[in-house]
Write a protein that holds these residues in place. Structure first.
Motif, PDB file in Angstrom:
ATOM      1  N   ALA A   1       4.018   6.772  -6.157  1.00  0.00           N
ATOM      2  CA  ALA A   1       3.119   6.749  -5.004  1.00  0.00           C
ATOM      3  C   ALA A   1       3.610   7.703  -3.915  1.00  0.00           C
ATOM      4  N   GLY A   2       4.927   7.732  -3.718  1.00  0.00           N
ATOM      5  CA  GLY A   2       5.490   8.657  -2.733  1.00  0.00           C
ATOM      6  C   GLY A   2       5.284  10.110  -3.123  1.00  0.00           C
ATOM      7  N   LEU A   3       5.427  10.395  -4.403  1.00  0.00           N
ATOM      8  CA  LEU A   3       5.189  11.752  -4.883  1.00  0.00           C
ATOM      9  C   LEU A   3       3.721  12.146  -4.713  1.00  0.00           C
TER      10      LEU A   3
ATOM     11  N   PRO B   1      -0.349   0.664  -1.823  1.00  0.00           N
ATOM     12  CA  PRO B   1      -0.024  -0.518  -2.638  1.00  0.00           C
ATOM     13  C   PRO B   1      -0.737  -0.527  -3.992  1.00  0.00           C
ATOM     14  N   ALA B   2      -1.993  -0.101  -4.008  1.00  0.00           N
ATOM     15  CA  ALA B   2      -2.725  -0.056  -5.279  1.00  0.00           C
ATOM     16  C   ALA B   2      -2.144   1.009  -6.197  1.00  0.00           C
ATOM     17  N   PHE B   3      -1.794   2.161  -5.620  1.00  0.00           N
ATOM     18  CA  PHE B   3      -1.161   3.212  -6.428  1.00  0.00           C
ATOM     19  C   PHE B   3       0.161   2.726  -7.014  1.00  0.00           C
ATOM     20  N   ALA B   4       0.970   2.065  -6.180  1.00  0.00           N
ATOM     21  CA  ALA B   4       2.280   1.595  -6.627  1.00  0.00           C
ATOM     22  C   ALA B   4       2.143   0.519  -7.696  1.00  0.00           C
ATOM     23  N   ALA B   5       1.103  -0.321  -7.579  1.00  0.00           N
ATOM     24  CA  ALA B   5       0.891  -1.365  -8.575  1.00  0.00           C
ATOM     25  C   ALA B   5       0.551  -0.781  -9.937  1.00  0.00           C
ATOM     26  N   GLU B   6      -0.132   0.350  -9.936  1.00  0.00           N
ATOM     27  CA  GLU B   6      -0.501   0.992 -11.199  1.00  0.00           C
ATOM     28  C   GLU B   6       0.658   1.751 -11.813  1.00  0.00           C
ATOM     29  N   THR B   7       1.519   2.329 -10.970  1.00  0.00           N
ATOM     30  CA  THR B   7       2.646   3.115 -11.479  1.00  0.00           C
ATOM     31  C   THR B   7       3.958   2.579 -10.883  1.00  0.00           C
TER      32      THR B   7
END
Length: 354
Positions: free
Chosen positions: A123-125, A112-118
């Motif tokens: 995040a899946g990659l 979730p934190a990764f997805a929020a940044e990008t």
């Protein structure tokens, strides 16, 4: 699910396995230092200032991972002659299962934190990339199967040539940006030394047990030299780092032997017995405790906060393991039958060395 143990090497036979408590003590010291390093540096990075534990982490840096890898290679002479199917099952599939499982668990908390940044796509990659570039704290068990395979594949090459090549790689300071390559170059010499010089390591332990006063004096001298070189910034120099890695590994073996002989600090022995359990699970209680303390501010001192986070990481990981046992979630720390490619051995559990 049985306890994780360490099997003694006695004449190359495993018919009467005996526990070597000093190995568990040595592994316990190493895993606590690993948790300490991640805890202290994480707290200091978030807080923007160092604490009193920073010096201890710096002191341990030259030998923290070298000793872990050396011990991981100690018992390889007992199993390296196995056929490839059994060898790959015990030394590759075993660790691959736990890497895939725990990288997925870690990523589940961090996605979730990764997805929020990008974005969720990125995040899946990043998750897929973790199977090429080791993710977070899990690079150790990513690298171990590579070490096991390389050691078996190179058995027909003169051992001295392999050792010299590995030592040169450590001193070369390879920095490609790919963790697997860089850490292989920096650490393989210690793993291979554990395999190649296992008999000498066990003999060293025996000497330390017979002459504890001399061993203590040697430990004191080593600590002064190691601390002095770290303070002067010389511990990272080529050749010096190699010498400090081996001298530190010898010191931890000696320390583990003396603690086992005196039967003191049994918690360290227990941690070593379950070192990989702690390695896999400490990230969650460590991160949660760090976030709680930083947000509440109830512990203003950075060093004290780092110490609390370290303790929480170690104990929290063991509590997660116990909870898994009670909830019958054995797959978290024990490889299910479906993931064995060779006949399953009795009482098989997660372990770093047989």
């Amino acid at each position: 699910m049985t306890s994780i143990g360490t099997i003694a090497a006695s004449g190359g036979s495993r018919t009467s396995p005996a526990r070597l408590d000093w190995v568990d003590y040595a592994k316990g010291i190493c895993i606590v230092m690993v948790v300490m390093m991640h805890s202290v540096l994480g707290v200091e990075l978030a807080a923007g200032e160092p604490g009193f534990m920073h010096g201890l982490v710096a002191f341990a840096k030259p030998f923290r991972m070298p000793d872990f890898f050396l011990i991981s290679g100690l018992f390889l002479p007992l199993v390296i002659d196995r056929d490839w199917r059994i060898y790959l099952d015990r030394k590759v599939v075993h660790f691959a299962y736990f890497y895939v499982l725990w990288v997925t668990i870690q990523f589940g908390f961090k996605a979730p934190a990764f997805a929020a940044e990008t974005s969720w796509r990125d995040a899946g990659l990043l998750y897929l990339e973790s199977f090429v570039e080791p993710f977070g704290t899990l690079w150790f068990i990513y690298l171990l199967p590579i070490f096991f395979i390389v050691t078996k594949l190179t058995r027909r090459i003169p051992p001295l040539a392999i050792w010299l090549a590995a030592a040169l790689l450590e001193t070369a300071r390879i920095a490609t940006g790919w963790t697997a390559i860089d850490e292989f170059c920096a650490r393989f010499v210690y793993f291979y030394s554990g395999y190649l010089f296992a008999a000498h390591v066990f003999a060293l332990s025996d000497r330390a047990r017979r002459h504890p006063a001399l061993a203590l004096a040697a430990l004191g001298a080593w600590a002064l030299v190691n601390a002095g070189l770290v303070a002067r910034g010389a511990s990272e120099w080529p050749m010096i780092s190699l010498l400090l890695g081996f001298s530190g590994a010898v010191a931890i073996v000696t320390m583990g032997t003396l603690l086992a002989h005196a039967r003191r600090l049994n918690f360290l022995r227990f941690c070593g017995e379950h070192s990989i359990v702690i390695y896999l699970a400490f990230f969650l209680p460590m991160a949660a405790t760090r976030t709680l303390l930083l947000r509440t501010g109830i512990i203003p001192d950075i060093g004290t906060m780092s110490l609390i986070v370290t303790i929480a990481g170690v104990i929290g990981a063991l509590l997660i393991w116990q909870a898994a046992l009670r909830l019958h979630a054995y797959f978290l720390f024990e490889r299910p039958d479906a993931f064995w490619i060779a006949p399953k051995k009795a009482g098989a559990v997660l372990q770093a060395a047989e």
